[in-house]
Design a protein around this motif. Structure first.
Motif, short mmCIF file in Angstrom:
data_model
loop_
_atom_site.label_atom_id
_atom_site.label_comp_id
_atom_site.label_asym_id
_atom_site.label_seq_id
_atom_site.Cartn_x
_atom_site.Cartn_y
_atom_site.Cartn_z
N ARG A 158 0.81 -1.22 0.00
CA ARG A 158 0.00 0.00 0.00
C ARG A 158 0.84 1.26 0.00
O ARG A 158 0.35 2.35 -0.31
CB ARG A 158 -0.92 0.01 1.23
CG ARG A 158 -2.03 -1.03 1.14
CD ARG A 158 -2.91 -0.97 2.36
NE ARG A 158 -2.15 -1.37 3.56
CZ ARG A 158 -2.66 -1.34 4.79
NH1 ARG A 158 -3.90 -0.92 4.98
NH2 ARG A 158 -1.93 -1.72 5.81
N ILE A 159 2.13 1.11 0.32
CA ILE A 159 2.98 2.30 0.33
C ILE A 159 3.17 2.87 -1.07
O ILE A 159 3.65 3.99 -1.24
CB ILE A 159 4.34 1.96 0.97
CG1 ILE A 159 5.08 3.25 1.36
CG2 ILE A 159 5.18 1.12 0.03
CD1 ILE A 159 6.36 2.99 2.13
N ASP A 160 2.77 2.07 -2.11
CA ASP A 160 2.85 2.59 -3.47
C ASP A 160 1.97 3.82 -3.66
O ASP A 160 2.20 4.62 -4.58
CB ASP A 160 2.42 1.51 -4.47
CG ASP A 160 3.48 0.42 -4.62
OD1 ASP A 160 4.64 0.69 -4.28
OD2 ASP A 160 3.14 -0.69 -5.08
N GLU A 161 0.95 3.99 -2.81
CA GLU A 161 0.07 5.15 -2.93
C GLU A 161 0.77 6.44 -2.56
O GLU A 161 0.32 7.52 -2.92
CB GLU A 161 -1.17 4.96 -2.05
CG GLU A 161 -1.98 3.72 -2.37
CD GLU A 161 -2.52 3.74 -3.79
OE1 GLU A 161 -2.77 4.85 -4.30
OE2 GLU A 161 -2.65 2.65 -4.39
N ALA A 162 1.90 6.34 -1.85
CA ALA A 162 2.66 7.54 -1.46
C ALA A 162 3.55 7.92 -2.63
O ALA A 162 4.75 7.60 -2.67
CB ALA A 162 3.46 7.28 -0.20
N ALA A 163 2.98 8.61 -3.59
CA ALA A 163 3.71 8.90 -4.82
C ALA A 163 4.85 9.86 -4.61
O ALA A 163 5.77 9.94 -5.43
CB ALA A 163 2.74 9.46 -5.86
N TYR A 164 4.82 10.63 -3.49
CA TYR A 164 5.88 11.62 -3.26
C TYR A 164 7.18 10.94 -2.82
O TYR A 164 8.24 11.56 -2.84
CB TYR A 164 5.44 12.63 -2.18
CG TYR A 164 5.10 12.00 -0.86
CD1 TYR A 164 6.08 11.82 0.12
CD2 TYR A 164 3.80 11.59 -0.57
CE1 TYR A 164 5.76 11.24 1.33
CE2 TYR A 164 3.48 11.01 0.63
CZ TYR A 164 4.47 10.84 1.58
OH TYR A 164 4.15 10.25 2.79
#
Length: 655
Positions: free
Chosen positions: A604-610
């Motif tokens: 789910r850390i893929d959602e942190a695009a920054y």
């Protein structure tokens, strides 16, 4: 553009095809597809030329508005010798393949055709043709096959049509039984033989060839043919005319030279070539005694005759069978064939052909020699088929070797190369059901595998007469049920099973004290490998220092080596798109293999695009590995030995 053959439901057609180096599809015009009855969907075709010219059409064999183009083959080294015509400002009128209008011919073929047409003239009953390859300056081609084909097509076709109409039987005999300058033919009646031979004589005389020295087993035919004015009387000749009469009359012993002059006309039954006798020395007493016995028996060969007529039933449209017998020993292997004719309950068995051969000097097993005799029998049968016009309703092959029969009937082909190739040659011309077993006592080929000195010429021996059981009904023929244990174990190829034990990594990670040194060492090794594999036009970094790209590539290589050492099964399953086992330690980490072959974690850390890619998709390393310890040590030192939380946070940015 090259000529090709295309196949379809309506047969084969020869067409021209355009080949493109980067082509990924094959396109065919509708008209060409109709020629072979090929059925396919019609799709639009877009052709793009230079100057942004583009044409979109459906592939129906229509004309396309394509730009003009020119070709001069002298400008291309690889096209200079090709039979390609130059063209200037030609505009292609269609795309794909077109029916081939005519056969493409080379310059030599065109010149030969032109010379044939210009120089051929009839002089009486003969033809005069100039040199087909003549040119100025004279230059002989590498091959005259093209010229020979033109001679056959130009001179023979026209004359053959006229001669075939006048003398059809003679023309058929010349075509089928002429061998170089000899004519060997057989006829049913003496009158037929005289008529056809006289026609053949006339045909050859008109072409400038004089036939003479006719020989026939029928005296009247021979006398009639040799009475021709251009045919002198035949003179008797002897195969041994150069041998002194004293040797032939057995009044004095021969020398080695004179002995081999006689026996080598057939073969050397005394193995004189193995002796250390000089060429002009008198033979030893024991060898001289064998010679006298052998020559005395050879003289009796004059009384040895075999009927030329195989059977009267063949002409009466009887049933014709061919039976081939094969056998082998350590001395020789042989095959002999018989013609079995049946008509209204009558059976005739006649000798057709036989062939013995000495065994190879290299020691071979009896089963292999028996297999060689089976190959020889197959070749003799093929020769019989090609040499006779009889309709053979059945062919049977007999062998007394259960091992060979087992090999031929076996459905498994796990034999060594020698046996496998021999069986393949046998089964190319025969079928397994044609091979049968015969006892050694009834195998007539056995007579040729047992040496006898002197040889015995007897018209009543079984080699000439054939086995007695062929005179009876098939129910009285010998039979044998083959058993699987008849196979020779050493002739079966054993399947090798290799067990590969995974070894340690090619790099001994434990000898390195820091991760930085490990990365730089691996980077230098990768650069050296690139230099060793350097291509002439490739670019390799000539700098004396490493670049960031090289160090990153070395780090990825190290990680892949560690992962394949500890997680080989998981990587294999992921590469094959199979699910991981729930027992795997990586199951909850949602692992995947990236485009570089490195095993990474996803979640789910893929959602942190920054966040950087390395932080969102960290590399997976085993906790107890030496490289993992070097990574922790390197990060801890670069962060100036701060607490555990800072070190773990820094590691998680990449691993």
């Amino acid at each position: 553009m090259l000529p090709v053959n295309i196949y379809g439901p309506d047969g084969k057609r020869e067409v021209l095809a355009i080949f493109g180096e980067g082509s990924s599809v094959s396109i065919m015009e509708t008209g060409v597809a109709n020629l072979i009855a090929a059925k396919s969907d019609v799709h639009p075709l877009t052709l793009q030329w230079y100057d942004d010219k583009m044409v979109t059409e459906c592939v129906h064999g229509k004309k396309f508005n394509l730009p003009e183009q020119s070709l001069r083959k002298e400008n291309f080294d690889n096209l200079k010798d090709m039979p390609i015509l130059n063209y200037y400002r030609a505009k292609p009128d269609s795309f794909g393949v077109n029916p081939l209008p005519q056969k493409i011919e080379s310059d030599e073929e065109n010149r030969a055709r032109s010379n044939l047409q210009q120089t051929t003239r009839k002089m009486g009953h003969q033809y005069e043709v100039g040199l087909l390859w003549k040119e100025y300056p004279p230059k002989l081609p590498e091959s005259i096959h093209g010229g020979k084909a033109f001679v056959d097509s130009g001179k023979n076709n026209g004359r053959r049509r006229r001669v075939s109409c006048a003398f059809p039987d003679a023309v058929s005999t010349i075509i089928n039984t002429h061998y170089v300058d000899d004519l060997v033919a057989s006829f049913n009646e003496a009158e037929e033989a005289v008529r056809i031979c006289q026609e053949i004589f006339r045909i050859n005389r008109h072409a400038g060839f004089e036939l003479r020295n006719f020989i026939s087993n029928y005296r009247e035919v021979e006398e009639i043919m040799n009475q021709q004015p251009t045919s002198p009387e035949r003179e008797a000749d002897s195969m041994f005319h150069r041998v002194p009469q004293g040797v032939l009359n057995r009044t004095r012993a021969p020398t080695k030279r004179k002995l081999l002059r006689i026996v080598m006309a057939e073969f050397d039954p005394f193995e004189t070539w193995e002796s250390e006798i000089e060429w002009d020395n008198i033979l030893p007493m024991e060898l001289g005694r064998k010679w006298l016995q052998w020559w005395q028996e050879i003289n009796s060969m004059k009384q040895f005759t075999i009927p030329r007529c195989s059977s009267q039933h063949v002409a009466n449209m009887g049933k014709v069978e061919v039976h081939m017998f094969v056998d082998a020993s350590q001395v020789a292997f042989a095959a002999v064939g018989y013609l079995r004719a049946l008509h209204e309950g009558n059976v005739d068995v006649s000798f057709v052909m036989g062939k013995p051969r000495t065994a190879p000097t290299k020691l071979m097993s009896i089963p292999r020699l028996e297999l060689q005799s089976a190959v020889l029998g197959t070749c003799l049968f093929k020769l019989f088929q090609e040499s006779h016009e009889l309709t053979i309703e059945r062919a049977v092959f007999w062998s007394d070797s259960p091992t060979v029969l087992q090999w031929i009937h076996s459905s498994q082909r796990k034999y060594k190369a020698f046996v496998g190739h021999s069986i393949s040659e046998i089964l190319t011309s025969t079928a397994p059901y044609q091979w049968r077993w015969v006892p050694t006592a009834q195998n007539t080929a056995d007579a040729a595998t047992r040496p006898s000195c002197p040889p015995i010429f007897d018209i009543n021996n079984r080699w000439v007469k054939g086995p007695d059981f062929l005179m009876y009904h098939e129910q009285y023929w010998p039979t044998l049920t083959l058993q699987p244990e008849g196979v020779v174990p050493e002739e079966i190829t054993t399947e090798a099973i290799l067990l590969v034990q995974p070894c340690n990594s090619v790099i001994h990670f434990s000898i390195f004290g820091s991760f930085s040194k490990l990365r730089r060492t691996a980077a230098w090794v990768l650069r050296a490998a690139s230099l060793f594999r350097k291509q002439p036009n490739s670019e390799v970094n000539p700098s004396t220092s490493l670049s960031v790209t090289e160090i990153d590539a070395a780090e990825n290589m190290i990680c892949k080596l560690v992962q394949r050492e500890c997680c080989a099964s998981e990587i294999s399953n992921l590469a094959a798109e199979r699910k991981l086992s729930k027992r795997s330690s990586l199951y909850k980490l949602s692992p995947y293999v990236d485009e570089s072959g490195v095993l990474r974690q996803s979640g789910r850390i893929d959602e942190a695009a920054y966040l950087p890619y390395q932080a969102r998709r960290p590399i997976l390393l085993p906790p107890e590995h030496a490289v993992s310890a070097l990574v922790v040590k390197d990060v801890h030192e670069r962060n100036h030995h701060q607490n555990i939380a800072v070190t773990i946070n820094a590691i998680r940015q990449r691993y």
